[in-house]
Scaffold this active site. Sequence first.
Site, short mmCIF file in Angstrom:
data_model
loop_
_atom_site.label_atom_id
_atom_site.label_comp_id
_atom_site.label_asym_id
_atom_site.label_seq_id
_atom_site.Cartn_x
_atom_site.Cartn_y
_atom_site.Cartn_z
N THR A 1 0.83 -1.19 0.00
CA THR A 1 0.00 0.00 0.00
C THR A 1 0.87 1.24 0.00
OG1 THR A 1 -1.49 -1.23 1.42
CG2 THR A 1 -1.77 1.15 1.37
N ARG B 1 -11.27 -10.50 -2.29
CA ARG B 1 -10.59 -10.20 -1.02
C ARG B 1 -10.36 -8.70 -0.90
NH1 ARG B 1 -5.60 -7.45 0.54
NH2 ARG B 1 -5.07 -8.19 2.64
N GLY C 1 1.01 -3.38 4.89
CA GLY C 1 1.30 -4.77 5.23
C GLY C 1 0.07 -5.64 5.09
N GLY D 1 -3.25 -6.73 5.59
CA GLY D 1 -4.40 -5.99 6.06
C GLY D 1 -5.29 -6.72 7.04
#
Length: 351
Positions: A210, A238, A262, A264
């Site tokens: 992200t 997802r 990272g 989630g």
Amino acid sequence: MQDRRHFLKAAALGAAALSLDGVKSAHAAPFVKKDRSTKPIVLSTWDFGRAANLAAWEILKKGGRALDAVEAGVKVPEADPNNHTVGFSGYPDRDGRVTLDACIMDEKGNCGSVASLEHITHAISVARAVMEKTPHVMLVGDGALQFALSQGFKKENLLTPESEKAWKEWLKKSEYKPVMNIENSSYGQGSNPTTFSPRMLPGNQYNHDTIGMVAIDANGDLSGACTTSGMAYKLHGRVGDSPIIGAGLYVDNEIGAATSTGVGEEVIRIVGSHLVVELMRQGYSPEKACKEAVERIVKKGPERSKGLQVGFLAVNKKGEYGAYCLQKGFNYAVLSEKENNVLIDGKSYYK
């Protein structure tokens, strides 16, 4: 006697003037006391955040709004064909479909989000449109795409030949083994801060990540943005923490802002970014608040946490900032009048 009267009259007028000045100063105090030494400032996750910071700074340095800055900033990696973790050219899910998640939040608590959005490069701008042009906070899937098209966004194929090739290679074994800190795999001495070009690690999968960005503008107002193409080769549908207000991003203009990166699922379990902001409300420094959130992830899943990466990044109302992560390797970029887009390694729980 006359001289004495003149003296007393002059003294009285002087005292009154001082008193009035004191009243004026008291009324002006909220403005005078604003410490602009740390404003404006923009922070973002990972080394590709440095290019994003530059775009955000163009707005901030001219006195622009933090909301406009964070949107402009994260649009840079969203459009970068060499960045396979965000936006255009992001790695697809296991069905070969590139789906994007994003959210944005301003100083007034307004927020917008999209999840599982296909065919639109700038998911962050669609999220902002959701915030500003609908009564909703989140739109997903086909509904998000339908809305984006109604707002004039261009439909395009986000699966580039390079990403498609990597996906077809993955299909040969269809193993899902995310690699931590893939974002830093191509960076080293002398890297150009305006570009990002991830590489394949031999024997491993491409992972995702992200870009989360938080900023304070010259007025002292905060905003944040978070956008991603999600985990490479994930199950179709997802959704991680990135588009979820309170998980991947949270802004409270009285306190500060936080974002995460990272895996989630772990961030969602503790509503991580909201937790960090609430800890800062209690008096924690940004770094200590991030550390406490990471430690809570470890406490909830000690064995699970050893094999994954999560990082938090936060800034408080004063412009103080900090980060903390599970594993070594997470870094973040800071740009202000004092910090020249420096890249800082976050402290980690596991040494």
